[in-house]
Scaffold this active site. Sequence first.
Site, PDB file in Angstrom:
ATOM      1  N   GLY A 132      34.833  69.966 -55.308  1.00  0.00           N
ATOM      2  CA  GLY A 132      36.020  70.603 -55.861  1.00  0.00           C
ATOM      3  C   GLY A 132      37.249  69.884 -55.356  1.00  0.00           C
ATOM      4  O   GLY A 132      37.154  68.981 -54.524  1.00  0.00           O
ATOM      5  N   GLY A 133      38.391  70.285 -55.838  1.00  0.00           N
ATOM      6  CA  GLY A 133      39.639  69.685 -55.394  1.00  0.00           C
ATOM      7  C   GLY A 133      40.036  70.213 -54.024  1.00  0.00           C
ATOM      8  O   GLY A 133      39.350  71.062 -53.444  1.00  0.00           O
ATOM      9  N   HIS A 157      38.534  76.436 -39.523  1.00  0.00           N
ATOM     10  CA  HIS A 157      37.199  76.440 -40.137  1.00  0.00           C
ATOM     11  C   HIS A 157      36.172  77.032 -39.170  1.00  0.00           C
ATOM     12  O   HIS A 157      35.322  77.824 -39.554  1.00  0.00           O
ATOM     13  CB  HIS A 157      36.776  75.002 -40.495  1.00  0.00           C
ATOM     14  N   GLU A 199      28.464  67.751 -34.222  1.00  0.00           N
ATOM     15  CA  GLU A 199      29.466  66.787 -34.681  1.00  0.00           C
ATOM     16  C   GLU A 199      28.801  65.444 -34.905  1.00  0.00           C
ATOM     17  O   GLU A 199      28.180  64.889 -34.003  1.00  0.00           O
ATOM     18  CB  GLU A 199      30.597  66.692 -33.657  1.00  0.00           C
ATOM     19  N   SER A 256      40.199  74.224 -53.041  1.00  0.00           N
ATOM     20  CA  SER A 256      39.601  74.879 -54.204  1.00  0.00           C
ATOM     21  C   SER A 256      38.697  76.031 -53.769  1.00  0.00           C
ATOM     22  O   SER A 256      38.219  76.799 -54.604  1.00  0.00           O
ATOM     23  CB  SER A 256      38.782  73.869 -55.007  1.00  0.00           C
TER      24      SER A 256
END
Lengths: 144, 215
Positions: free
Chosen positions: B11-12, B56, B71, B15
Amino acid sequence: MHFVTGGAFNGKRARVKETYPDAVWLSAYRGDSFAKINPADFRNFTIIFEGLEAWVKELIAEKDPDDIRALFRDFFSRWQAWEKADNRRKVVVIGTDIHKGIVPVEGELRAWRDITGWVYQDLVKKCEQVDLIWYGICQTIKGE
Amino acid sequence: MEGGSLIFITGGVRSGKSSFAERFATETAAKTNSRLNYIATGVPFDKEMEKRIDKHRQDRSKGPIQWITREQPVNIRELASSFNNQDVILLDCVTTLVNNELFSLGENVTEDEAAAIYKRIFSGIAAIRKNCRQLVLVSNEVLQEPCSEDQLLFIYRKLLGSLHREIVRIADEAYLVEAGVPILMKTGQGQEPSMSKTAVDEREIRCGRDRSQGK
């Protein structure tokens, strides 16, 4: 006429090759001119014009937006007339979607993006089928 | 391909693709009683990015199942052996992975080097998929911009486009997220989109319910 669009490197060419294996290709990416072949002299049944956005870009520096649009409208009309004269004939145009990023800072990129969008809209009006390719997946957004 | 299922979500910018991907993975993990893993590819290079990564992380910690975060900015294949069929894995995102692999080589990247990166990333994805229950890949829509004729940019776009095409080809499901709404683009191996919104709606309803239960 059949227009195939979608983002860069999304598989447009592969899709068209698969659909029209025996076509003659004119490609802006290979340096071909879109006016290289006159419809009246064309003897094959299928012609593919690849890289509509790149042909528009070549004209940005020399012509007004309206003139560029008119030039392509005329070009599409001539090939549409050729196509309609025999139902075995087919014209396919491939154009990359360059319209979803942020507004480019450079004026030339901005003009290119705008005019290409208008040219696409003019073309789509003349097309009986329009496909949008997304990573190899094809969505028919007009016709069929 | 054997192994777990592969889900591609793109998605952008902003989004809602990451939160959809998180709900998707959480739901699978809950349903199959699997571990929930997060492969973070972002290397913070400024304060703003550190903040974004932290946001996040906090969002993820609110879910019903705790995430195990790893990570791995390059060479994702190294992780494959640490998973098994009791693992659901979310990798966010493929674009950053390509950036990390490509831009570590500097300005003068050749097509051959790009091809080697393509192979490294794709084989890493295949290896992880083989050793898991489900692998969810998030990526960005960045190939619809007018670009100047820059060799590095050309190589980058070609590499990313090729990867996305190949991922979609082998994916069980592919979604394009627009303004928070996931559009199902591919369902089942090799099938073209039927544009049946039902599948998406159903999953949305299920994911939404799961999330509200977790709060």
